[in-house]
Design an enzyme around this catalytic site. Structure first.
Site, PDB file in Angstrom:
ATOM      1  CE  LYS A  10      13.704  29.499  54.802  1.00  0.00           C
ATOM      2  NZ  LYS A  10      13.019  30.434  54.657  1.00  0.00           N
ATOM      3  CG  ASP A 136      14.710  25.422  55.605  1.00  0.00           C
ATOM      4  OD1 ASP A 136      14.455  25.194  54.135  1.00  0.00           O
ATOM      5  OD2 ASP A 136      13.806  26.238  55.813  1.00  0.00           O
TER       6      ASP A 136
END
Length: 282
Positions: A10, A136
């Site tokens: 990401k 996350d």
């Protein structure tokens, strides 16, 4: 039975630190996108009641310090399993790079174990388990991009236009904990309504921001050097992702990103840096 799944990296297109909570976590607002750079994980159930991990990366821990191990162990503890699991990790996402590789691998493990053990757990339950591993992890259990708030676990899905990335990793790790503990908390909170900026690449380029970049670049001058190198290829923006040290240049066309990638690859050979080309995943 064996399952093979990819675990995407990401980038943070924006990362605002809004304050510190009593439990030590930081309140943030972040704009997250998964990209095509990925690890690949192979899962096989075993009769022997143990979790074993192997990897092609020599520095990756394969015991309880690995988030993949923790994810498998947590799911087995909570929902039961007669045997064990063997997991092989093909590592492409660098360690400690601000790209969420460990969290993505953990989320992928939760998905795979859910399938292998035929638990049929809903996404919401997997996200709750994921949050026990790291802030996350829930993001990697949803499809597409998102705005994250709270400690990053409150997620609102969004759509982003096509984006291409050139990422430079300077071949050293940065501790996320160190970056956050040394971040400069300011009273500058930008109450921007993201929605109007997310429709075009140019709009996104106007809201690129990372509150961790200042403290990290003070200690590691490579951050500015990488940003300057990327800027010379006229991307629409450059930024450090997460707690660093990876820096990305943002492009609107694959052709221009590819040209920059080929030239940067030659420029960084003597520095020992690594460059990646990736597409934003919608």
């Amino acid at each position: 039975m064996t399952i093979r799944l990819d675990a995407p990296a990401k980038v943070n297109l924006r990362l605002e630190i809004l304050g510190r909570r009593e439990d030590g976590y930081h309140k943030i607002r972040t704009l997250l996108q998964k990209i095509s750079l990925h690890d690949t994980l192979h899962f096989s159930l075993r009769k022997k009641k143990e979790i074993s991990i192997e990897s092609d990366h020599p520095s990756l821990p394969t015991g309880k310090n690995n988030l993949v191990y923790q994810a498998a162990e947590l799911l087995i503890e909570k929902f039961g399993c007669d045997g064990g699991v063997h997991i092989r990790i093909e590592k492409r996402i660098p360690l400690g790079a601000g790209l969420g590789g460990g969290s993505s691998d953990a989320a992928t493990t939760l998905k795979a174990m859910n399938q292998l053990l035929k638990l049929n757990l809903p996404k919401k339950t997997l996200m709750e388990v994921g949050l026990e591993i790291g802030a996350d992890v829930p993001f990697f259990l949803i499809e597409g991009s998102a705005i994250g708030s709270g400690i990053g676990e409150r997620l609102r899905k969004i759509n982003l236009p096509p984006l291409w990335y050139i990422l430079i990793y300077p071949n050293f790790e940065i501790s996320t904990r160190w970056a956050y503990q040394n971040s400069l908390l300011t009273n500058q909170h930008f109450h921007i309504n993201f929605n109007k900026f997310l429709k075009t690449p140019e709009g996104i380029s106007r809201i690129l921001l990372n509150h961790l970049e200042e403290v990290v670049s003070k200690r590691y001058p490579q951050i500015e050097a990488m940003k300057e190198m990327l800027s010379s290829f006229n991307p629409i923006g450059v930024l450090m992702t997460g707690s660093g040290p990876t820096v990305f240049g943002l492009f609107t066309e694959e052709k221009r990103a590819s040209e920059a990638y080929q030239k940067i690859k030659k420029m960084i050979i003597k520095r020992g840096w690594i460059v990646f080309q990736a597409k934003g995943l919608s």
